[in-house]
Motif scaffolding. Structure first.
Motif, PDB file in Angstrom:
ATOM      1  N   ALA A 221       0.830  -1.215   0.000  1.00  0.00           N
ATOM      2  CA  ALA A 221       0.000   0.000   0.000  1.00  0.00           C
ATOM      3  C   ALA A 221       0.858   1.255   0.000  1.00  0.00           C
ATOM      4  CB  ALA A 221      -0.929  -0.017   1.210  1.00  0.00           C
ATOM      5  N   ASP A 222       1.930   1.279   0.811  1.00  0.00           N
ATOM      6  CA  ASP A 222       2.829   2.442   0.832  1.00  0.00           C
ATOM      7  C   ASP A 222       3.509   2.637  -0.513  1.00  0.00           C
ATOM      8  OD1 ASP A 222       2.149   2.858   3.459  1.00  0.00           O
ATOM      9  OD2 ASP A 222       3.914   1.829   4.278  1.00  0.00           O
ATOM     10  N   ARG A 223       3.943   1.528  -1.120  1.00  0.00           N
ATOM     11  CA  ARG A 223       4.609   1.629  -2.404  1.00  0.00           C
ATOM     12  C   ARG A 223       3.636   2.145  -3.482  1.00  0.00           C
ATOM     13  NH1 ARG A 223       6.237  -3.537  -3.235  1.00  0.00           N
ATOM     14  NH2 ARG A 223       8.123  -3.225  -2.018  1.00  0.00           N
ATOM     15  N   GLU A 224       2.387   1.671  -3.424  1.00  0.00           N
ATOM     16  CA  GLU A 224       1.388   2.124  -4.400  1.00  0.00           C
ATOM     17  C   GLU A 224       1.139   3.622  -4.277  1.00  0.00           C
ATOM     18  OE1 GLU A 224      -3.362   1.484  -5.304  1.00  0.00           O
ATOM     19  OE2 GLU A 224      -2.235  -0.126  -4.316  1.00  0.00           O
ATOM     20  N   GLU A 225       1.067   4.119  -3.061  1.00  0.00           N
ATOM     21  CA  GLU A 225       0.847   5.561  -2.862  1.00  0.00           C
ATOM     22  C   GLU A 225       2.012   6.367  -3.415  1.00  0.00           C
ATOM     23  OE1 GLU A 225      -0.115   8.711   0.784  1.00  0.00           O
ATOM     24  OE2 GLU A 225       0.147   6.578   1.197  1.00  0.00           O
ATOM     25  N   LEU A 227       4.126   5.466  -5.770  1.00  0.00           N
ATOM     26  CA  LEU A 227       4.134   5.368  -7.226  1.00  0.00           C
ATOM     27  C   LEU A 227       3.059   6.259  -7.846  1.00  0.00           C
ATOM     28  CD1 LEU A 227       4.652   1.510  -7.633  1.00  0.00           C
ATOM     29  CD2 LEU A 227       6.263   3.291  -8.342  1.00  0.00           C
ATOM     30  N   THR A 228       1.893   6.326  -7.205  1.00  0.00           N
ATOM     31  CA  THR A 228       0.827   7.193  -7.712  1.00  0.00           C
ATOM     32  C   THR A 228       1.278   8.653  -7.709  1.00  0.00           C
ATOM     33  OG1 THR A 228      -0.872   5.658  -6.898  1.00  0.00           O
ATOM     34  CG2 THR A 228      -1.571   7.911  -7.365  1.00  0.00           C
ATOM     35  N   ASP A 229       1.917   9.077  -6.629  1.00  0.00           N
ATOM     36  CA  ASP A 229       2.419  10.454  -6.560  1.00  0.00           C
ATOM     37  C   ASP A 229       3.456  10.704  -7.649  1.00  0.00           C
ATOM     38  OD1 ASP A 229       0.788  10.884  -4.389  1.00  0.00           O
ATOM     39  OD2 ASP A 229       2.363  10.532  -2.888  1.00  0.00           O
ATOM     40  N   TRP A 230       4.316   9.734  -7.894  1.00  0.00           N
ATOM     41  CA  TRP A 230       5.359   9.908  -8.914  1.00  0.00           C
ATOM     42  C   TRP A 230       4.735  10.010 -10.310  1.00  0.00           C
ATOM     43  CZ3 TRP A 230       7.189   7.688 -13.331  1.00  0.00           C
ATOM     44  CH2 TRP A 230       8.474   8.022 -13.744  1.00  0.00           C
ATOM     45  N   LEU A 231       3.760   9.156 -10.573  1.00  0.00           N
ATOM     46  CA  LEU A 231       3.092   9.187 -11.877  1.00  0.00           C
ATOM     47  C   LEU A 231       2.346  10.503 -12.082  1.00  0.00           C
ATOM     48  CD1 LEU A 231       1.710   5.518 -11.888  1.00  0.00           C
ATOM     49  CD2 LEU A 231       3.583   6.398 -13.294  1.00  0.00           C
ATOM     50  N   ASP A 232       1.682  10.990 -11.037  1.00  0.00           N
ATOM     51  CA  ASP A 232       1.005  12.285 -11.140  1.00  0.00           C
ATOM     52  C   ASP A 232       1.997  13.397 -11.427  1.00  0.00           C
ATOM     53  OD1 ASP A 232      -1.613  11.450 -10.784  1.00  0.00           O
ATOM     54  OD2 ASP A 232      -1.488  11.525  -8.592  1.00  0.00           O
ATOM     55  N   ARG A 241      -4.516   2.944 -12.719  1.00  0.00           N
ATOM     56  CA  ARG A 241      -4.443   1.650 -13.400  1.00  0.00           C
ATOM     57  C   ARG A 241      -3.039   1.062 -13.334  1.00  0.00           C
ATOM     58  NH1 ARG A 241      -6.971   4.565 -17.639  1.00  0.00           N
ATOM     59  NH2 ARG A 241      -5.022   4.372 -18.832  1.00  0.00           N
ATOM     60  N   ILE A 242      -2.031   1.926 -13.283  1.00  0.00           N
ATOM     61  CA  ILE A 242      -0.643   1.476 -13.380  1.00  0.00           C
ATOM     62  C   ILE A 242      -0.026   1.208 -12.011  1.00  0.00           C
ATOM     63  CG2 ILE A 242       1.661   2.101 -14.226  1.00  0.00           C
ATOM     64  CD1 ILE A 242       0.269   3.851 -16.328  1.00  0.00           C
ATOM     65  N   ALA A 243      -0.253   2.128 -11.063  1.00  0.00           N
ATOM     66  CA  ALA A 243       0.429   2.052  -9.765  1.00  0.00           C
ATOM     67  C   ALA A 243       0.150   0.754  -9.008  1.00  0.00           C
ATOM     68  CB  ALA A 243       0.054   3.262  -8.914  1.00  0.00           C
ATOM     69  N   PRO A 244      -1.110   0.260  -8.907  1.00  0.00           N
ATOM     70  CA  PRO A 244      -1.336  -0.968  -8.131  1.00  0.00           C
ATOM     71  C   PRO A 244      -0.579  -2.173  -8.673  1.00  0.00           C
ATOM     72  CG  PRO A 244      -3.415   0.175  -8.534  1.00  0.00           C
ATOM     73  CD  PRO A 244      -2.382   0.854  -9.376  1.00  0.00           C
ATOM     74  N   ALA A 247       3.139  -1.761  -7.921  1.00  0.00           N
ATOM     75  CA  ALA A 247       3.400  -1.910  -6.488  1.00  0.00           C
ATOM     76  C   ALA A 247       3.449  -3.381  -6.092  1.00  0.00           C
ATOM     77  CB  ALA A 247       2.330  -1.171  -5.688  1.00  0.00           C
ATOM     78  N   VAL A 248       2.483  -4.163  -6.562  1.00  0.00           N
ATOM     79  CA  VAL A 248       2.460  -5.596  -6.241  1.00  0.00           C
ATOM     80  C   VAL A 248       3.692  -6.297  -6.809  1.00  0.00           C
ATOM     81  CG1 VAL A 248       1.227  -7.755  -6.654  1.00  0.00           C
ATOM     82  CG2 VAL A 248      -0.044  -5.688  -6.070  1.00  0.00           C
ATOM     83  N   ALA A 249       4.184  -5.814  -7.964  1.00  0.00           N
ATOM     84  CA  ALA A 249       5.360  -6.425  -8.591  1.00  0.00           C
ATOM     85  C   ALA A 249       6.660  -6.017  -7.917  1.00  0.00           C
ATOM     86  CB  ALA A 249       5.404  -6.053 -10.072  1.00  0.00           C
ATOM     87  N   GLY A 250       6.597  -5.106  -6.941  1.00  0.00           N
ATOM     88  CA  GLY A 250       7.803  -4.711  -6.204  1.00  0.00           C
ATOM     89  C   GLY A 250       8.605  -3.601  -6.847  1.00  0.00           C
TER      90      GLY A 250
END
Length: 461
Positions: A221-225, A227-232, A241-244, A247-250
């Protein structure tokens, strides 16, 4: 054989001295001691046994257990000798001595000859009655077989539902992922991505595939957040669509920066979407393989149901089957917090993995239904002497005591109409107790239900 002793038995009341002498001539007195087996269930009933003194227990086998259903303790009671009337039947029970004593043993063929000479009309009645009973028993067994077949078919349909539904959901998701993958490739082509850049992007994608993702949901969950900020921040369209997936893939932010250095801003979004789509496709294909493999195993189990000893035993890590079940049921577990408690040095066990997977599927599915899709599912495994103990606990409303007492009965269900057949726990009990010689119990109270499964590390034949 003493004729006076035979005369004292109620069985021979009305016989003449000559008839008693004839019985004494063809029979003999057999002494027995405590625990001695005189005749065996299923073996040809070649002798007629009459109790003279002592006590003999009659045992019948049911499944893997043998229990006493009657006792011969009155002189003159008898058993066996059915081959006096027909060639095929065997002993209906096992005769085991309960102390010392004696029995009169008469060959069945000799008994038949004597009785036919003495009471020809009575023999006709006995033979007719015997054949009628055998015919009725055969019809009863056929009916039981049909009922068992119906139970098996309904249970199979119930157990097939989860992997089949999981495969269907994965195929639907794969279709969407496929469309996204094609759209991202079109975006890369329209952005003028050079072949050299695409090959370097493929190398970066393989790095993600080779990495081992964390199973800690908080870390994901922390990694997804992040990554979302970075993509934004990099103006990537559709970061949700991309961040989750990344994140699961590490995926780490440092990897994203390398992609940003490689790709122009016009193709950064399609490039990352392409990577995410390939990762999703790989996961979905694995789920489809697991689900269809489970269906195949279930079908194979049913095909060999009447020849269960042919199923292959394997030395398995029991937690692998549990984890694969959690993957197959992943869609139903989206709002469930899963707590795993496995020791690293858990001993492997001898088992039939395909059958155990049916058990885990049923127990986990029941737990999710009990929690109505939201709560905490705890799955633990530990060593317990000669056994491995697995516990599956949920935070549902609990099971009333009267329902617990009937939970393992065939056709009994605690679910509403239309929500299953209620056969799962009965099938699970048979797999654990009869097939693996283990034990399964339920302990429940409001807010917690624990199903405990004990399996021997070395399965007895």
């Amino acid at each position: 054989m003493d004729i006076e002793e035979l005369r004292s038995l109620f069985l021979f009341a009305g016989l003449s001295n000559q008839q008693l002498l004839q019985i004494g001539d063809v029979g003999d007195s057999v002494s027995f001691s405590d625990g001695e087996v005189l005749f065996q269930e299923g073996e040809p009933a070649d002798f007629w046994w009459v109790l003279l003194e002592g006590r003999v227990e009659l045992l019948r086998r049911s499944g893997h257990e043998q229990s006493v259903f009657s006792v011969m303790d009155r002189p003159g009671v008898w058993s066996g000798g059915f081959r006096a009337w027909t060639d095929s039947p065997g002993y209906l029970a096992t005769g085991r001595a309960a102390g010392s004593g004696r029995m009169l043993r008469v060959p069945a063929v000799a008994l038949g000859e004597l009785v036919r000479a003495w009471f020809p009309f009575g023999v006709h009645l006995i033979v007719g009655f015997f054949q009628t009973v055998r015919m009725m028993e055969a019809m009863s067994r056929q009916r039981e077989a049909l009922v068992a077949l119906g139970t098996l078919a309904a249970g199979l349909a119930h157990e097939l539902n989860n992997p089949a539904s999981a495969a269907t959901r994965a195929v639907d998701a794969l279709h969407t992922t496929y469309d996204t993958l094609l759209a991202s490739l079109v975006g890369l082509a329209e952005g003028g991505l050079a072949p050299e850049q695409f090959m370097m992007m493929e190398s970066l994608r393989r790095e993600v595939e080779a990495s081992s993702a964390s199973l800690d949901p908080l870390e994901v969950a922390d990694r997804e957040e992040a990554l979302t900020d970075w993509l934004d921040a990099h103006d990537v369209i559709g970061p949700w669509r991309i961040a989750p997936v990344l994140a699961v893939a590490g995926v780490e932010l440092s990897w994203c920066e390398r992609v940003a250095d490689l790709l122009d801003s016009s193709v950064l979004g399609p490039g990352l979407e392409w990577v995410a789509s390939t990762l999703s496709a790989s996961v979905l294909l694995s789920e489809i393989k697991e689900s269809t493999g489970r269906v195949s195993n279930l079908v194979s189990t049913v095909k060999s149901y009447s020849q269960l000893d042919r199923a292959s035993l394997q030395l398995i890590d029991i937690t692998e089957g549990i984890d694969s079940t959690l993957v197959v049921l992943g869609e139903k577990l989206q709002d469930i917090t899963i707590v795993r408690d496995y020791p690293e040095d858990l001993s492997p066990i001898e088992a039939i993995p395909g059958e155990l997977n049916q058990v885990w599927t049923n127990l986990i599915d029941n737990a999710v239904d009990a929690m109505e899709g939201r709560g905490t599912l705890r799955v633990s495994a530990r060593s317990g002497g000669d056994d491995v103990v697995v516990e599956i606990a949920d935070t549902g409303a609990g099971i009333p005591a009267d329902v617990q007492a009937r939970a393992f009965e065939p056709f009994f269900t605690t679910k509403d109409v239309g929500k299953g057949t209620g056969l799962g726990l009965d099938i699970s009990r048979r797999i654990i107790v009869e097939r693996h010689h283990g034990d399964i119990t339920i302990v429940s109270k409001p807010g917690e239900t624990i199903v405990t499964v004990k399996l021997p590390k070395n399965r007895r034949p």
